[in-house]
Design a protein around this motif. Structure first.
Motif, PDB file in Angstrom:
ATOM      1  N   ALA A 149       0.831  -1.207   0.000  1.00 17.01           N
ATOM      2  CA  ALA A 149       0.000   0.000   0.000  1.00 17.01           C
ATOM      3  C   ALA A 149       0.863   1.254   0.000  1.00 17.01           C
ATOM      4  CB  ALA A 149      -0.932  -0.011   1.213  1.00 17.01           C
ATOM      5  N   LEU A 150       1.976   1.208   0.728  1.00 15.67           N
ATOM      6  CA  LEU A 150       2.867   2.371   0.767  1.00 15.67           C
ATOM      7  C   LEU A 150       3.522   2.596  -0.597  1.00 15.67           C
ATOM      8  CD1 LEU A 150       4.123   4.624   2.436  1.00 15.67           C
ATOM      9  CD2 LEU A 150       5.928   3.043   3.111  1.00 15.67           C
ATOM     10  N   ARG A 151       3.961   1.518  -1.223  1.00 19.66           N
ATOM     11  CA  ARG A 151       4.551   1.645  -2.559  1.00 19.66           C
ATOM     12  C   ARG A 151       3.547   2.232  -3.548  1.00 19.66           C
ATOM     13  NH1 ARG A 151       7.186  -4.126  -2.390  1.00 19.66           N
ATOM     14  NH2 ARG A 151       9.407  -3.716  -2.141  1.00 19.66           N
ATOM     15  N   ASP A 152       2.296   1.761  -3.459  1.00 20.30           N
ATOM     16  CA  ASP A 152       1.269   2.270  -4.370  1.00 20.30           C
ATOM     17  C   ASP A 152       1.008   3.757  -4.140  1.00 20.30           C
ATOM     18  OD1 ASP A 152       0.987  -0.218  -5.504  1.00 20.30           O
ATOM     19  OD2 ASP A 152      -0.787  -0.770  -4.327  1.00 20.30           O
ATOM     20  N   ALA A 153       1.115   4.190  -2.882  1.00 18.05           N
ATOM     21  CA  ALA A 153       0.809   5.587  -2.543  1.00 18.05           C
ATOM     22  C   ALA A 153       1.914   6.544  -2.969  1.00 18.05           C
ATOM     23  CB  ALA A 153       0.559   5.714  -1.042  1.00 18.05           C
ATOM     24  N   VAL A 154       3.154   6.080  -2.945  1.00 22.16           N
ATOM     25  CA  VAL A 154       4.300   6.935  -3.282  1.00 22.16           C
ATOM     26  C   VAL A 154       4.603   6.796  -4.769  1.00 22.16           C
ATOM     27  CG1 VAL A 154       6.740   7.399  -2.849  1.00 22.16           C
ATOM     28  CG2 VAL A 154       5.231   6.796  -0.948  1.00 22.16           C
ATOM     29  N   THR A 155       4.354   7.853  -5.518  1.00 22.97           N
ATOM     30  CA  THR A 155       4.538   7.878  -6.963  1.00 22.97           C
ATOM     31  C   THR A 155       5.501   8.996  -7.330  1.00 22.97           C
ATOM     32  OG1 THR A 155       2.796   9.488  -7.471  1.00 22.97           O
ATOM     33  CG2 THR A 155       2.101   7.192  -7.102  1.00 22.97           C
ATOM     34  N   PRO A 156       5.848   9.130  -8.608  1.00 22.46           N
ATOM     35  CA  PRO A 156       6.695  10.269  -9.003  1.00 22.46           C
ATOM     36  C   PRO A 156       6.087  11.627  -8.681  1.00 22.46           C
ATOM     37  CG  PRO A 156       6.741   8.587 -10.709  1.00 22.46           C
ATOM     38  CD  PRO A 156       5.696   8.161  -9.710  1.00 22.46           C
ATOM     39  N   LYS A 157       4.787  11.679  -8.403  1.00 24.94           N
ATOM     40  CA  LYS A 157       4.147  12.936  -8.018  1.00 24.94           C
ATOM     41  C   LYS A 157       4.347  13.258  -6.538  1.00 24.94           C
ATOM     42  CE  LYS A 157       0.438  12.616 -11.464  1.00 24.94           C
ATOM     43  NZ  LYS A 157      -1.031  12.530 -11.673  1.00 24.94           N
ATOM     44  N   THR A 158       4.855  12.293  -5.768  1.00 24.36           N
ATOM     45  CA  THR A 158       5.012  12.475  -4.325  1.00 24.36           C
ATOM     46  C   THR A 158       6.326  13.182  -4.031  1.00 24.36           C
ATOM     47  OG1 THR A 158       3.810  10.395  -3.993  1.00 24.36           O
ATOM     48  CG2 THR A 158       4.976  11.320  -2.094  1.00 24.36           C
ATOM     49  N   LYS A 159       6.246  14.372  -3.458  1.00 29.19           N
ATOM     50  CA  LYS A 159       7.457  15.147  -3.159  1.00 29.19           C
ATOM     51  C   LYS A 159       8.166  14.611  -1.926  1.00 29.19           C
ATOM     52  CE  LYS A 159      10.063  18.839  -3.984  1.00 29.19           C
ATOM     53  NZ  LYS A 159       9.436  20.185  -3.921  1.00 29.19           N
ATOM     54  N   LEU A 160       7.393  14.205  -0.926  1.00 31.49           N
ATOM     55  CA  LEU A 160       7.987  13.847   0.366  1.00 31.49           C
ATOM     56  C   LEU A 160       7.213  12.710   1.010  1.00 31.49           C
ATOM     57  CD1 LEU A 160      10.011  14.619   2.690  1.00 31.49           C
ATOM     58  CD2 LEU A 160       8.213  16.133   3.568  1.00 31.49           C
ATOM     59  N   LEU A 161       7.953  11.753   1.565  1.00 32.28           N
ATOM     60  CA  LEU A 161       7.398  10.687   2.390  1.00 32.28           C
ATOM     61  C   LEU A 161       7.873  10.900   3.818  1.00 32.28           C
ATOM     62  CD1 LEU A 161       6.072   7.895   2.981  1.00 32.28           C
ATOM     63  CD2 LEU A 161       8.262   6.854   2.307  1.00 32.28           C
ATOM     64  N   ILE A 162       6.945  10.905   4.772  1.00 34.69           N
ATOM     65  CA  ILE A 162       7.279  11.103   6.183  1.00 34.69           C
ATOM     66  C   ILE A 162       7.055   9.793   6.930  1.00 34.69           C
ATOM     67  CG2 ILE A 162       6.749  12.383   8.286  1.00 34.69           C
ATOM     68  CD1 ILE A 162       5.751  14.681   6.536  1.00 34.69           C
TER      69      ILE A 162
END
Length: 385
Positions: A149-162
């Motif tokens: 689920a985390l991999r699916d949520a983080v895409t090239p559009k995601t600037k930052l993961l906390i």
């Protein structure tokens, strides 16, 4: 007032604490700090600094000797980190805010792993970012990461993961395999990682370096990774407001500018205290961790014996996060416990909507008997429901 500020939720933890103001009969476990005072050797270093008249501005990035000390301390636990990558901040929360200010523009997408201390999701929202969350999954009181689920949520559009691990409030800790998978994925998407690792030393599983897995163990200096730390937890220095950032070299100058425009610098006498803390870490931190483990192992089995309680021992941190079956709103429940049981806990929905029905109990108590008394009060209150 900006709409983003107007829409900020007030702290639910503070709301519960306010319900207990003026009541000396309440056993308070709502805030994330020990009730044990900062060790004397640290306090004396600050006193000595003040006596020397060190009451002036310091370098934006911190005293050179403190940056060197932090780099040495970090390098003992993880692969070598240069002092040039260290920025001293006015608390861990200031470190987090500086990192977000440096990386996030209004409209950017930010993903956060929740439940989590609410400041971590509020900070990007303050800057106008769009915050999305990926929830940990509870099973038998233990929370785990849905990596897919985390991999699916983080895409090239995601600037930052906390990511906060060991996690406040759940005690969840990332495995080395999870960290590597997340780092590899963020390298592919070009996403920055903000790793809040302030609880890394408060870890109760056996490891070679005595701390939780860290992104610093597997990253390169030029990775899009910012790691935040604090003197608050491992050195009993919550009120001193001193933290630090481990940065990629390209970010250091920019963070120095932001420190100038936020706080100018951390006070010199608190930095002298931090140098003493690091010099005496071998005496201070293992004792703190051993005591916290004793507190955890006192509280959690007693909670587990109560009817309707779902709880598991945390691998790291200073919290027992437990579910009380048969009750709805966590905030209402926490307020009732203050008034009707004289017991102060933090409501789970302060950390994420998915933690509704859960409560956080900070077990960092100088006297473990306070924890026993607290469970007795909860048990008595439950028997009346």
């Amino acid at each position: 007032m900006r709409e983003a500020i107007h829409n900020l939720e007030a702290s639910k933890i503070r709301e519960v604490a306010n319900a207990g103001l003026g009541r000396d009969d309440v056993l308070a476990f709502w805030f994330g700090e020990s009730d044990e005072v900062t060790p004397e050797v640290i306090r004396q270093a600050a006193i000595d600094s003040l006596q020397r008249g060190e009451t002036f501005y310091a370098h934006n990035l911190g005293l050179p000797e403190l940056r060197e000390a932090i780099a040495g301390y970090t390098s003992q636990l993880h692969p070598r980190v240069d002092a040039a990558r260290i920025a001293v901040t006015s608390g861990g929360v200031n470190a987090l805010m500086l990192a977000v200010q440096a990386l996030v523009d209004a409209g950017d997408e930010v993903v956060a792993v929740t439940p989590v201390w609410p400041n971590l999701t509020a900070q990007p929202a303050i800057l106008g970012a769009r915050v999305r969350t990926v929830s940990l999954v509870p099973a038998g009181g233990q929370w785990t990461l849905d990596l897919a689920a985390l991999r699916d949520a983080v895409t090239p559009k995601t600037k930052l993961l906390i990511v906060n691990a060991p996690n406040n409030p759940t005690g969840w800790t990332m495995t080395r395999e999870e960290q590597q998978a997340v780092l590899d994925h963020c390298r592919e998407t070009g996403t920055w990682i903000l790793a809040d690792e302030v609880y890394e030393r408060l870890y109760f599983e056996p490891t070679p370096n005595g701390c939780a897995p860290s992104f610093l163990d597997i990253s390169r200096p030029d990775d899009r990774l910012v790691v935040t730390h604090s003197f608050s937890k491992s050195f009993l220095m919550t009120g001193w407001r001193l933290g630090w950032l481990v940065l990629p070299p390209a970010l250091v100058d920019g963070i120095g500018k932001l420190i100038e425009f936020n706080t100018s610098c951390a006070s010199v006498f608190t930095q002298r205290a931090a140098i003493a803390a690091i010099a005496h870490t071998a005496e201070i931190t293992p004792r703190v961790v051993a005591h916290l483990k004793q507190c955890r192992d006192t509280l959690v089995p007693l909670l587990a014996e109560l009817p309707g309680v779902q709880v598991a021992p945390a691998k790291g941190g200073m919290y027992a996060f437990f579910r009380l079956e048969g009750f709805g709103d966590s905030l209402d429940l926490a307020k009732r416990l203050v008034v009707e049981a004289g017991l102060g806990l933090a409501p789970g929905n302060a950390f994420a909507p998915e933690a509704q029905g859960w409560l956080r109990w900070c077990f960092a108590s100088k006297d473990p008997q306070r924890l026993v008394q607290g469970v007795d009060r909860l048990k008595t209150w439950l028997s009346r429901q």
